[in-house]
Design an enzyme around this catalytic site. Structure first.
Site, PDB file in Angstrom:
ATOM      1  N   CYS A 273       0.838  -1.193   0.000  1.00  0.00           N
ATOM      2  CA  CYS A 273       0.000   0.000   0.000  1.00  0.00           C
ATOM      3  C   CYS A 273       0.882   1.256   0.000  1.00  0.00           C
ATOM      4  O   CYS A 273       1.537   1.555  -0.977  1.00  0.00           O
ATOM      5  CB  CYS A 273      -0.965  -0.037   1.188  1.00  0.00           C
ATOM      6  SG  CYS A 273      -2.290   1.173   1.049  1.00  0.00           S
TER       7      CYS A 273
ATOM      8  N   HIS B 121      -3.647  -5.464   1.239  1.00  0.00           N
ATOM      9  CA  HIS B 121      -2.938  -5.703   2.506  1.00  0.00           C
ATOM     10  C   HIS B 121      -2.896  -7.177   2.875  1.00  0.00           C
ATOM     11  O   HIS B 121      -3.777  -7.646   3.606  1.00  0.00           O
ATOM     12  CB  HIS B 121      -3.627  -4.924   3.624  1.00  0.00           C
ATOM     13  CG  HIS B 121      -3.390  -3.448   3.566  1.00  0.00           C
ATOM     14  ND1 HIS B 121      -2.282  -2.852   4.128  1.00  0.00           N
ATOM     15  CD2 HIS B 121      -4.102  -2.452   2.999  1.00  0.00           C
ATOM     16  CE1 HIS B 121      -2.324  -1.537   3.921  1.00  0.00           C
ATOM     17  NE2 HIS B 121      -3.429  -1.272   3.233  1.00  0.00           N
TER      18      HIS B 121
ATOM     19  N   GLU C 129      -1.109  -8.588   5.085  1.00  0.00           N
ATOM     20  CA  GLU C 129      -0.941  -8.779   6.534  1.00  0.00           C
ATOM     21  C   GLU C 129      -2.282  -8.762   7.259  1.00  0.00           C
ATOM     22  O   GLU C 129      -2.381  -9.233   8.390  1.00  0.00           O
ATOM     23  CB  GLU C 129       0.009  -7.707   7.102  1.00  0.00           C
ATOM     24  CG  GLU C 129      -0.587  -6.305   7.297  1.00  0.00           C
ATOM     25  CD  GLU C 129      -0.691  -5.485   6.018  1.00  0.00           C
ATOM     26  OE1 GLU C 129      -0.476  -6.046   4.926  1.00  0.00           O
ATOM     27  OE2 GLU C 129      -1.015  -4.270   6.122  1.00  0.00           O
TER      28      GLU C 129
END
Lengths: 944, 255
Positions: free
Chosen positions: B96, B219, B221
């Site tokens: 990002c 994302h 994660e």
């Protein structure tokens, strides 16, 4: 210092395209094109060419020393912030320029030049004034404006004294109004008497501090007078809940979590600034409530937030908007922009974004919450000790928000929009983000004895409260200023955002400085805590404040407020029952398309809901990730499944029928939403946020009844309130007409669950499963419902079906069932009744539902079992406390549900349809996709 | 032998560093949070890490353009260290805002530090988009997506400036496209909101020609734990952990 301008253009400007489309929809269809040129103003001596990599990416941007716009082609409007407002970008530009080796740059500002095509100059200014800028914080630059300096400069006014001696009450009132103090005469008299005792007049700084500290916003004079703060804190004390760590004392409430951690909750309204300058007001609303989390204990970390906005109808015709008030559409769209602008960069997941409308919200409702996480050992503050330093951390102090607290304590008038301009500012999330990272590091290193945010009342209030038991001596010359012309009282009172005050033990100062340097946080030591019992401040060699803490915090007179029971004029509902298929369709369409029930993801999807990697159930769920979840759950401890859950209930309609019952229903609704998901009500705590008109006798009566109700009910339920906030200023006045905000109470729950993956969501899971409504249902209580509102009616009866013990029975039954995985989907009934829940659960699953009235009516309580019980009442009635659950077809319910009313309504079906039947006869059937189209349109049209 | 530490490089305004470190650790790697300030001050050096990730957020407030200031600072203050790091064949990931930083520093797509040949501009909607997306892994060579070619990865996406632009309105050669936004049937899509930013061709992730530097807007994660709605993102970090294991093994055997 010389000033250079750099004009930049983009070859692909989505912002310009978006404004063009918006303005064409909003009354300027003749606008054929729009270009935005961005101007960087730089002051100092430097080589602009070396800075170009900062201002343009050559792939899509160009830069020039002069404007590329040709004024002959269309009117140009250049907009920038007012001189006293710092551009959010300025510090970043200075940092980066210095890193690129240009140290001679002194200051930077930004403006935007909009060129409009297809409209004339007058129209261009009109649309800019209406949509593109807010005159309170911004201005239109004149075409040949010569700017001599970018950074505000000048000399401060000297400190003066203000003698009140021998002034009559009328003269005191006049003085209070002239100085924008808005202080009651009783307070002025106490200060006057004090002056006689001290034998010398107060300085302007001293009076400003007293007035500010005693404002309703800071001192809660209304609530204190009515004894309401005490009622709630006493109720919580009585409950003596084992999980409560901190309630009503600190900047937020704290609840024990798992494994030596605590979670915190706070909600705050920011209604006045948001009404006159929604972008700045709403941005700083978030900034402020987040700082309450950072200022909890020795510094909690924010892990979730909300935004709740109440406005008048965003689609109301321009000429019906009260003079002096902004158009509600503008308040709505600017608030959405502001929430996105502030909360996303803060990196805090959005848990709930709710938008409500009511004709009474001429002064809008702007509420936000913040949830925090903190090691339990740091959940309680220490008192500062004499010798501790007062470290001011974060942004510089400017002339922002002067008189913010007193202005927000007063009612809004047509003049406030102009007069209190300084009370609003633009938030700088990057500044707050910097110390959000640094505070846990400071805390864990033992550098924080106590910490508080700077909000209303600025330095004076934070230092005065922190040093209330000891004393504090401030050196105002040490405070970093945005504007050197600030005088002493302005430095003390400024409500510049993004600042915290930390009491640092002297021995820890060097360590604290090293940490703050690493996180690139600005700070200054502005004084020390003493054992003088006084608030003292020095400025330019002069002692400008010397107040006894006992006087500051003990002498505020509390005026008695008379109570008087209001008479209510309520009319029973008069709504013909749907008969035909078309009738039912119309009813469903109007309810699902009602602003309160509609798909608000056009706003919600602009807020990051998964940042921090803790989100388990976000605001939107289901297979399509577009179904409102009704609760938020996260797993705050990395790698563990321990969860926290939050829910929110607010209803601007119910209070018109019965404010006390509304208050109780909001508690039941908020808790039931959590319990339906599988959270134990024994491990929940509550936050209350009131928004009411100033306490005239009738309002005071209602307010008292509401607070007594929730305090008593919390004791009966054993669910404690741990924090809350009141705003008693919900009135807008104009030319002889008064618009009162509806009596508003938002209830938020925060709880813990042992395994967040076991929570049950709303979306249907399998065709063939049975659908049950657990709890009471009374078809004759459509009062206050969305359904009634779609017919322009309010009604006279709320669905007040539960006592504390009967609602606990429902919750216990659900929890028992949940412990056996007895249900696979669940949702608490709220606005829009069963209809909205059935639709949402179907929409989120791709499945459908068939509901049989015959089954429903078999188990209704006797009085309503009569022939002709309203079927629309069953579908649209808002049976707060009752829950729709989905149970496997063969599941034996008898054990779990023997002590509570329930009804098997129907079943989940494969086909994506909602179907109402009467035994074998189909009354109504419609595709979920068609309903979804209607549901998703309303809010989007209001926002965009 | 030194443990293979992964640097999570962050700056003021970065706000996804902790969860990114947690995802690396869950995948079996070892992460260390590294402040840009400490690197610039010489407190620590990039070379001492085996891999690096620049996480998401709003570094320096996204002022003047997302990733612009952080990118400029990387070039101005750390170009030497970065060159060394990249030339030694170590993997680098930008998520990002980290992707935006790599683009603004000129590292993606063509490792031309200080010379930008790509931009990530405002989403077509002109506002922030918080969505759950599907990513189709393309066949471009990339250590981060090895073994996942042709699969769909579900994860959150949340950004306001993620639409790639290239000089002279050209499109990106296929060898640089690592990930594309996909629709429900798994096909690359330009349609909103499955493609939340309006990226042409659905480009959501870009890799350098060596297959070591990846930037992606969504994302991973945030989709790496049992408590998340998806754990697909973990695969990207597992690829890193596997790569580091192999590299450690190769170093060991050659030594």
């Amino acid at each position: 210092m010389p000033i250079q301008r750099i004009y930049t253009c983009s070859r692909d400007d989505a912002e310009a395209r978006s404004w063009l489309a918006f303005l064409r929809r909003r009354g300027f269809p003749q606008l054929s094109d729009l270009t935005i040129e961005r101007v960087v103003w730089l002051e100092g001596s430097f080589d602009a060419n070396r800075l170009m990599p900062l201002f343009v990416n050559p792939v899509y941007q160009t830069a020039a020393p002069a404007s590329a716009l040709d004024p002959a082609k269309g009117p140009i409007v250049e907009i920038g912030y007012r001189p006293a407002v710092t551009d959010p970008e300025t510090p970043s530009i200075l940092t980066a320029a210095r890193a690129l080796g240009e140290n001679g740059i002194q200051w930077a500002r930004l403006t935007k030049r909009y060129q409009f095509f297809g409209v004339d100059d007058r129209e261009a200014r009109a649309l800019a004034g209406r949509f593109l800028f807010n005159k309170i914080v911004q201005r239109i630059l004149s075409p040949n404006e010569s700017v001599r300096a970018l950074r505000p400069a000048g000399e401060p006014d000297p400190v003066t004294t203000v003698s009140l001696s021998e002034l009559s009450d009328a003269e005191l009132a006049q003085l209070s109004a002239r100085r924008s103090w808005y202080a009651p005469v009783s307070q002025m008299r106490v200060i006057q008497a004090r002056e006689a005792i001290r034998g010398r007049p107060h300085t302007d700084a001293e009076i400003e501090i007293l007035i500010q500290s005693w404002s309703d916003h800071c001192y809660h004079t209304t609530w204190k007078s009515l004894g309401l703060l005490k009622k709630l804190s006493e109720a919580t004390a009585r409950i003596d809940h084992p999980l409560v760590i901190s309630s009503f004392k600190d900047n937020a409430g704290g609840l024990e979590f798992y494994e030596d951690w605590a979670i915190t909750l706070k909600g705050e309204t920011h209604n006045f600034p948001s009404s006159i300058a929604p972008f700045g007001g709403v941005a700083t609303k978030h900034g402020g409530v987040i700082r309450d989390t950072l200022g909890f204990g020795k510094g909690a970390y924010p892990i979730g937030g909300t935004t709740v906005m109440g406005t008048m109808d965003p689609l109301m015709p321009e000429d019906e908007v009260p003079r002096g008030s902004l158009h509600p559409q503008l308040i709505l769209s600017e608030s959405v922009r502001a929430t996105s602008y502030y909360v996303n960069p803060m990196g805090i997941p959005m848990m709930h974004a709710l938008y409500r409308k009511h004709p009474g919200y001429a002064k809008c409702l702007a509420l936000g919450h913040s949830v925090g996480l903190i090691p339990k050992q740091y959940a309680l503050k220490d008192d500062p000790r004499p010798g501790d330093l007062a470290l001011l951390v974060g942004g510089e102090t400017g002339r922002d928000g002067i008189h913010g607290a007193t202005a927000s304590s007063t009612q809004m008038t047509t003049e406030t929009l102009e007069k209190e301009s300084a009370a609003v500012q633009i938030g700088h999330p990057i500044t707050e983000r910097r110390f959000t990272s640094a505070i846990p590091a400071l805390r864990d290193a033992g550098c924080i004895r106590s910490i508080s945010d700077l909000g209303a009342g600025g330095i004076s209030c934070a230092a005065g409260e922190m040093g209330a038991e000891t004393g504090v001596r401030l050196n105002l010359d040490a405070a970093p200023l945005k504007d050197r012309s600030l005088t002493a009282w302005e430095i003390l009172l400024s409500e510049s955002q993004e600042r915290m005050l930390i009491a640092v033990p002297l021995a820890k100062l060097a360590e604290a400085q090293a940490i703050l340097n690493r996180y690139e946080v600005n700070y200054a030591s502005i004084g020390e805590f003493t054992n003088s019992g006084r608030l003292e401040a020095f400025w330019r060699g002069e002692k400008v404040v010397d107040l006894e803490m006992s006087f500051l915090w003990g002498a505020c007179p509390i005026d008695p407020l008379p109570l008087s029971e209001p008479s209510r004029k309520l009319n029973p509902l008069c709504i013909p029952e749907p008969v035909t298929h078309e009738d039912w369709s119309g009813a469903f369409h109007s309810v699902l398309g009602h602003y309160h029930c509609s798909d608000q993801s056009a706003a919600g999807a602009r807020f990051d809901s998964t940042v921090q990697g803790r989100t388990s159930v976000g605001p939107y769920g289901g297979k399509n990730h577009q179904m409102p979840s009704g609760f938020f759950a996260g797993a705050p401890l990395r790698g563990k499944n321990y969860g926290f859950i939050t829910t929110l209930a607010i209803n601007p309609f119910y209070g018109e029928i019965d404010p006390a019952v509304m208050a109780k229903l909001m508690m039941i609704e908020a808790v039931t939403k959590a319990v339906a998901a599988g959270a134990s009500y024994r491990e929940l705590a509550l936050c209350d946020n009131f928004y009411t008109p100033p306490a005239r006798p009738e309002v005071a009566w209602n307010l008292t009844r509401m607070v007594e109700t929730i305090a008593d009910f919390s004791v009966e339920l054993g669910i404690p309130f741990i924090s809350g906030k009141d705003s008693s200023s919900g009135t807008f006045e104009m030319a002889g007409r008064r618009i009162d905000a509806p009596l508003t109470l938002a209830i938020t729950t925060l709880g813990r669950v042992p395994d967040v993956t076991r929570l049950v969501t709303k979306d249907f899971k399998h065709a063939g499963n049975q659908l049950l409504l657990v709890g009471h249902s009374d078809p004759d209580t459509l009062g206050g419902s969305v359904y009634a509102d779609t017919r322009g009616q309010r009604g006279d009866r709320l669905c007040d079906a539960y006592t504390a013990s009967s609602i606990r029975d429902v919750w216990d039954a659900l929890l028992e069932l949940h412990s056996h995985s007895g249900y696979v989907s669940a949702s608490a009934i709220g606005e829009g009744g069963l209809a909205l829940r059935l639709f949402e659960a179907a929409y989120g699953s791709g499945l459908g539902a068939r509901i049989d009235f015959e089954a429903f009516e078999r188990v209704l309580p006797t009085p309503t079992k009569r022939p002709g019980a309203r079927r629309d009442g069953l579908v649209f009635g808002e049976f707060i406390g009752s829950v729709l659950i989905e149970v496997s077809a063969g599941f034996d319910l008898t054990d779990s549900l023997q002590s509570v009313p329930y009804v098997i309504l129907g079943e989940v079906i494969t086909e994506g349809h909602l179907i109402l039947t009467d035994g074998a006869k189909t009354l109504w059937q419609e595709e979920v996709a068609v309903l979804a189209e209607i549901w998703s349109r309303t809010f989007r049209e209001a926002l965009e | 032998m030194n443990p293979a530490f992964v640097a999570i490089l962050y700056a003021p305004g970065t706000n996804c560093h902790e969860e990114t470190a947690a995802a690396v650790e869950r995948a079996g790697g070892r992460a260390e949070l590294v402040l840009l300030y400490d690197l610039a001050a010489g407190q620590t050096r990039l070379e001492s890490f085996q891999a690096a990730i620049i996480p998401g957020g709003f570094s320096y407030g996204d002022h003047l353009g997302a990733g612009r200031v952080f990118g400029a600072l990387l070039v101005a203050e750390l170009a030497g260290q970065l060159h060394k790091f990249l030339d030694s064949g170590k993997p680098l990931l930008g998520i990002c805002n980290g992707f935006q930083v790599l683009v603004e520093a000129g590292i993606l797509p063509s490792r031309s530090m200080g010379q930008r040949d790509m931009a990530l501009v405002d989403n077509q909607s002109a506002h922030f988009e918080d969505r759950k997306v599907r990513l189709l892994v393309s066949s471009a060579r990339c250590v981060w997506t090895e073994g996942l070619v042709g699969t769909i990865l579900e994860m959150p996406s949340a950004h306001g400036e993620g639409r790639p632009l290239f000089p002279n309105a050209k499109s990106l050669p296929a060898k640089h496209v690592a990930l594309r936004f996909a629709d429900r049937s798994g096909r690359p899509t330009d349609a909103y909101p499955d493609n939340p930013n309006g990226a042409a061709g659905g480009v959501a992730g870009v890799v350098d020609s060596k297959g070591l530097v990846l930037g992606l807007m969504p994302h991973p994660e945030r989709a790496s734990l049992p408590a998340h709605y998806s754990q697909d993102g973990l695969k990207i970090f597992q690829n890193l952990a596997n790569w580091l294991d192999r590299r450690a093994f190769a170093t060991q055997t050659s030594a």
